[in-house]
Design an enzyme around this catalytic site. Structure first.
Site, PDB file in Angstrom:
ATOM      1  CG  ASP A  35      -6.113  -5.088   5.397  1.00 39.86           C
ATOM      2  OD1 ASP A  35      -5.812  -5.091   6.602  1.00 39.86           O
ATOM      3  OD2 ASP A  35      -6.491  -4.065   4.785  1.00 39.86           O
ATOM      4  CE  LYS A  41       9.680 -12.146 -13.735  1.00 37.74           C
ATOM      5  NZ  LYS A  41      10.423 -11.362 -14.701  1.00 37.74           N
ATOM      6  CE  LYS A  79      -7.864  -4.201  14.228  1.00 39.36           C
ATOM      7  NZ  LYS A  79      -6.909  -4.155  13.149  1.00 39.36           N
ATOM      8  CG  ASN A 103      -0.172  -0.118   2.509  1.00 37.93           C
ATOM      9  OD1 ASN A 103       0.562   0.789   2.850  1.00 37.93           O
ATOM     10  ND2 ASN A 103      -0.313  -1.233   3.224  1.00 37.93           N
ATOM     11  CG  PHE A 127      -2.161   4.901  13.948  1.00 40.53           C
ATOM     12  CD1 PHE A 127      -1.505   4.281  15.006  1.00 40.53           C
ATOM     13  CD2 PHE A 127      -1.982   6.259  13.762  1.00 40.53           C
ATOM     14  CE1 PHE A 127      -0.681   5.006  15.860  1.00 40.53           C
ATOM     15  CE2 PHE A 127      -1.162   6.997  14.603  1.00 40.53           C
ATOM     16  CZ  PHE A 127      -0.513   6.367  15.650  1.00 40.53           C
ATOM     17  CE  LYS A 138     -10.786  -1.057  10.834  1.00 36.96           C
ATOM     18  NZ  LYS A 138     -10.122  -0.362   9.767  1.00 36.96           N
TER      19      LYS A 138
END
Ligand code: C5P
Length: 399
Positions: free
Chosen positions: A274, A284, A336, A205, A318, A332
């Protein structure tokens, strides 16, 4: 306004003192420069006077100076920094010689003292210099180790003045260090993770790691021991911070687990991927094979695991969202078991991922929230630390 006294002695690296001044000023601190007589052969005092807006001090006895200025200035400053410090000034400080303003001021100063040496490598490594440094350290003077590299004399070795960023970073720790952070271990995660399909392809990301690195920097300046577990970023770890580099979510989980029992505060600022590929190929994959290999599974939720194993640790999570921030962050937070959730709407332009600025809302388990308007990630990290300080003090009050 708090002020720094910057002692400048006669080294080629004297020009770096200008950047040191600028960096302190950008942190809201005033600077008063004290030059040695020989330093004025390199740079005119007027340069520093212009940069600081305050008359540079050179002479011990000066008609323009207030009487006994070395005594009155003592009460105005939070730090005496000597950068660059030559072998000569270090020797004078170590033996208590007070024959000019800077060396006299050192004896009068009541605040922390930080010395950044700069000299030829033979002079730095000379047993006499090393003995002087040891002596000063035993007296509580702190040092910013010089860098190793090419020196003005053409030789390579230790003796090059540390970077202005590193010097100021150390200086800020001596000024800002505060009780609830001292002796505390902060475990900070930062950056993205990479989940590999094969040796040359991965999912990830756009996280740059900036928020986590700023948090690590700030926690260290406030006096904490900081362990930074970082995914791949282009950033340099702040001096003093212990850096552990990882690639995948699994590696991040292992690194975090290893340090968790020692941690007092955990800031999970990393943007952990995720999902990952069920199988990572050792060779490869051929393009034609890829469609058939793309089976994915969720990565371990590190923060959720930490929440389950939580003992005394304070957990900060976060949540980057693109809508319904409050609702999702609260969900969340509960799942958590975090003590503070930093919600971040990443749908707006110029904030969130890879940006220098951010706009966040803090959420507490009791339903309170606080919006922090758009500002630099550095300032945001200071706001987050202020709230952590409140939580640490509350805990101390209860224990
Ligand atoms: O991805 P999510 O929005 O659930 O992330 C919220 C928090 O959980 C963040 O602090 C993130 O670092 C953490 N997280 C984690 N492990 C994951 C995913 C997220 O620790 N696999």
């Amino acid at each position: 306004m708090r002020k720094v006294a910057l002692g400048v002695s006669s080294s080629i690296s004297i020009y770096k003192a200008c950047e040191v001044i600028r960096l302190f000023q950008s942190e809201g601190l005033g600077v008063r420069v004290i030059m040695t007589e020989k330093a004025t052969r390199f740079i005119q005092p007027y340069l520093f006077t212009s940069l600081t807006g305050e008359r540079t001090i050179v002479e011990l006895f000066d008609d323009q100076q207030r009487p006994i200025e070395h005594i009155s200035l003592v009460d105005e400053i939070s730090l005496l920094l000597i950068a660059p410090a030559t072998a000569n000034i270090i020797g004078k400080l170590a033996s208590g010689v007070a024959d000019d303003f800077l060396s006299t001021f050192y004896l009068a100063a009541k605040c922390p003292v930080l010395v950044a040496p700069a000299m030829n490598e033979a002079m730095f490594l000379h047993p006499q210099t090393q003995e002087n440094i040891r002596k000063l350290k035993a007296l509580g003077v702190e040092f910013v180790e010089p860098d190793t590299g090419y020196l003005a004399c053409g030789k390579k070795g230790p003796g090059r003045l540390a970077s202005p960023e590193t010097i100021v970073h150390h200086g800020l720790r001596l000024i800002k260090s505060r009780e609830p952070f001292r002796d505390k271990v902060f475990l900070v995660t930062a950056g993205p993770t990479r989940e590999f399909l094969d040796p040359v392809r991965f999912v990830s990301n756009p996280s740059s790691g900036k928020m986590g690195y700023e948090l690590a920097r700030e926690a260290w300046q406030l006096g904490a021991e900081v362990i930074l577990v970082s995914g791949p970023t282009g950033l340099e770890a702040p001096a003093g911070v212990y850096l552990e580099k990882v690639n995948t979510a699994e590696e991040m989980r292992e690194a975090v687990r290893k340090h968790y029992s020692r941690a007092d505060v955990v800031l999970m600022a990393a943007a952990v991927a995720d999902f990952r590929f069920k199988k990572t190929l050792s060779d490869k994959a051929r393009k034609t094979e890829i469609g058939q290999t793309l089976e994915i599974e969720p990565t371990p939720d590190i923060l959720e695991e930490l929440g389950r194993q939580k003992q005394r640790q304070l957990l900060v999570g976060f949540a980057a969202e693109t809508g319904r921030l409050g609702e999702r962050a609260a969900e969340k937070m509960k799942k958590k078991k975090v003590d503070l959730m930093v919600g971040n709407d990443v749908s707006g332009p110029g904030v969130g991922f890879a940006s220098d600025e951010n706009e966040v809302t803090l959420f507490w388990p009791d339903g309170r929230s606080r919006k922090i308007p758009r500002m630099s990630k550095r300032k945001i990290s200071q706001e987050i630390m202020a709230e952590i300080e409140v939580l640490l003090n509350e805990r101390k009050g209860k224990s």
